[in-house]
Design a protein around this motif. Sequence first.
Motif, short mmCIF file in Angstrom:
data_model
loop_
_atom_site.label_atom_id
_atom_site.label_comp_id
_atom_site.label_asym_id
_atom_site.label_seq_id
_atom_site.Cartn_x
_atom_site.Cartn_y
_atom_site.Cartn_z
N LYS A 1 38.09 11.83 16.07
CA LYS A 1 38.42 13.25 16.22
C LYS A 1 37.31 14.12 15.69
O LYS A 1 37.00 15.17 16.27
CB LYS A 1 39.73 13.55 15.47
N ARG A 2 36.70 13.71 14.56
CA ARG A 2 35.65 14.53 13.94
C ARG A 2 34.42 13.66 13.69
O ARG A 2 34.53 12.60 13.06
CB ARG A 2 36.13 15.14 12.63
N TYR A 3 33.27 14.12 14.15
CA TYR A 3 32.02 13.39 13.96
C TYR A 3 30.85 14.39 14.00
O TYR A 3 30.93 15.44 14.63
CB TYR A 3 31.85 12.31 15.03
N PRO A 4 29.76 14.08 13.30
CA PRO A 4 28.61 15.00 13.26
C PRO A 4 27.71 14.83 14.47
O PRO A 4 27.57 13.72 15.00
CB PRO A 4 27.90 14.58 11.98
N LEU A 5 27.10 15.92 14.90
CA LEU A 5 26.12 15.86 15.98
C LEU A 5 24.70 16.10 15.43
O LEU A 5 23.76 15.43 15.84
CB LEU A 5 26.45 16.92 17.04
N VAL A 6 24.59 17.05 14.51
CA VAL A 6 23.29 17.38 13.92
C VAL A 6 23.46 17.54 12.41
O VAL A 6 24.35 18.28 11.96
CB VAL A 6 22.72 18.70 14.49
N LEU A 7 22.65 16.85 11.64
CA LEU A 7 22.62 17.06 10.19
C LEU A 7 21.73 18.25 9.89
O LEU A 7 20.56 18.27 10.28
CB LEU A 7 22.09 15.81 9.48
N MET A 8 22.28 19.26 9.19
CA MET A 8 21.48 20.40 8.75
C MET A 8 21.01 20.06 7.34
O MET A 8 21.77 20.16 6.38
CB MET A 8 22.32 21.68 8.76
N LEU A 9 19.76 19.67 7.23
CA LEU A 9 19.21 19.19 5.97
C LEU A 9 18.34 20.29 5.34
O LEU A 9 17.32 20.68 5.91
CB LEU A 9 18.37 17.94 6.23
N GLU A 10 18.78 20.78 4.19
CA GLU A 10 18.04 21.84 3.50
C GLU A 10 17.46 21.27 2.20
O GLU A 10 18.11 21.30 1.16
CB GLU A 10 18.97 23.00 3.16
N PRO A 11 16.24 20.76 2.23
CA PRO A 11 15.69 20.13 1.02
C PRO A 11 15.31 21.12 -0.06
O PRO A 11 15.00 20.72 -1.18
CB PRO A 11 14.46 19.38 1.55
N LEU A 12 15.29 22.42 0.27
CA LEU A 12 15.02 23.47 -0.72
C LEU A 12 15.50 24.79 -0.18
O LEU A 12 15.67 24.96 1.04
CB LEU A 12 13.53 23.56 -1.06
N PHE A 13 15.73 25.76 -1.07
CA PHE A 13 16.13 27.11 -0.65
C PHE A 13 14.95 28.08 -0.72
O PHE A 13 15.02 29.17 -0.16
CB PHE A 13 17.25 27.64 -1.54
N ARG A 14 13.90 27.74 -1.44
CA ARG A 14 12.75 28.64 -1.61
C ARG A 14 12.12 28.98 -0.26
O ARG A 14 11.98 28.11 0.61
CB ARG A 14 11.71 28.00 -2.52
N CYS A 15 11.74 30.23 -0.06
CA CYS A 15 11.09 30.66 1.18
C CYS A 15 9.93 31.57 0.84
O CYS A 15 9.89 32.18 -0.24
CB CYS A 15 12.09 31.38 2.09
N ASN A 16 8.97 31.67 1.75
CA ASN A 16 7.84 32.58 1.56
C ASN A 16 8.04 33.89 2.31
O ASN A 16 7.11 34.67 2.45
CB ASN A 16 6.52 31.91 1.95
N LEU A 17 9.24 34.11 2.83
CA LEU A 17 9.63 35.39 3.41
C LEU A 17 10.97 35.80 2.80
O LEU A 17 11.68 34.96 2.22
CB LEU A 17 9.76 35.30 4.94
N ALA A 18 11.32 37.07 2.95
CA ALA A 18 12.62 37.55 2.47
C ALA A 18 13.22 38.43 3.57
O ALA A 18 13.21 39.66 3.48
CB ALA A 18 12.45 38.33 1.17
N CYS A 19 13.73 37.78 4.61
CA CYS A 19 14.25 38.49 5.78
C CYS A 19 15.55 39.22 5.41
O CYS A 19 16.39 38.68 4.69
CB CYS A 19 14.51 37.52 6.93
N VAL A 20 15.71 40.42 5.97
CA VAL A 20 16.86 41.25 5.58
C VAL A 20 18.19 40.69 6.08
O VAL A 20 19.24 41.04 5.56
CB VAL A 20 16.69 42.70 6.09
N GLY A 21 18.15 39.82 7.07
CA GLY A 21 19.40 39.26 7.59
C GLY A 21 19.71 37.88 7.04
O GLY A 21 20.65 37.23 7.48
#
Length: 386
Positions: free
Chosen positions: A24-44
């Motif tokens: 009934k439930r299975y993953p299609l794509v793993l969203m892997l976020e190895p860090l939260f740091r970014c070199n931009l700061a987008c308003v959205g």
Amino acid sequence: MAIPFFKEMRIGGYLIKQKLLGRKRYPLVLMLEPLFRCNLACVGCGKIDYPDAILNRRMTAQECWDAADECGAPMVAIPGGEPLIHKEIGEIVRGLVARKKFVSLCTNALLLEKKLDLFEPSPYLFFSVHLDGLKDHHDKAVSQKGVFDRAVSAIKAAKARGFTVNVNATIFDGHPAEEIAKFLDFTTELGVGVSMSPGYAYERAPDQEHFLNRTKTKKLFRDVFALGKGKKWNFMHSGLFLDFLAGNQEYECTPWGMPARNIFGWQKPCYLLGEGYAKTFKELMDTTDWETYGTGKYEKCADCMAHCGYEPTAATAAINNPLKAMWVALRGIKTTGPMAPEIDMSKQRPAQYIFAEQVEKKLSDIRRDEAAAAAAKQQQKASSAA
């Protein structure tokens, strides 16, 4: 933009296998976020509003590979933060490709040209470069001039080196359909595929005034698709997802379709919402109260039409009803006439706000780990001296 035929076959085969197994439930794509740091700061963006102690944390390469093995999804998307900041990103990607995972490395491309040597072209690797529109619009969206030009230069450099490159665009209120159409014309000239999604209304995003509601989203995408009649825009989406964006399909989201793993653990219930964390993928699947999330069920999901929740729904719909999928592919997206009925919002539960609680818990964990590491180091130093 050529999509390897075997990629489509392998993912289609994976979906059919899950159906035959009765899952009934299975993953299609793993969203892997190895860090939260970014070199931009987008308003959205609502992903980088953390204290430095958290922004400085990284998942190790082994943790990334373990997450991919544990999840079992055929694709791994690596968003962020900005993944190219991660010092082990080349090693992480090589390990995922070695596991025959299709890897979509999402980047704002500011570091892409400089770091291309970390990667090797492969049918399993795709760069997904963030572009929200043409030059003026994109630079405004990311709050920094010159980013569009650097991203386009990086796209051309990557393509010249034999890499496959797509662009992904987040669409906000106030972006005219005519400008979006010109942006899609530009991507065709650039020779890249495009994924587009209305921006999710992150509660922590600096700009809260330009998130689209569902009615505006459907109207906007109908206008865009009407302008694209006869053109060969190369969307990286299923036809049924695009038909959904245009208001022709009534879908409920599939939050487990793209599960997210980051430095906190497995994020409940999805990549967009942080309502708690699980230590393992199995715990995520077994302990999340899935029925309490989605449009019409939870206020935070009210206006969401993002690809990470609805593309898995569209993929399942295509497997369950291939004739409908074929009909949409042949006919094109309907841009006139009545829309599918909207989901009833009258019984959705109120939003809960637990961001500060989660951050404080993580900071407490970090302080505990650092104290334990310091104590162990001191003990080792004392032992050596003795």
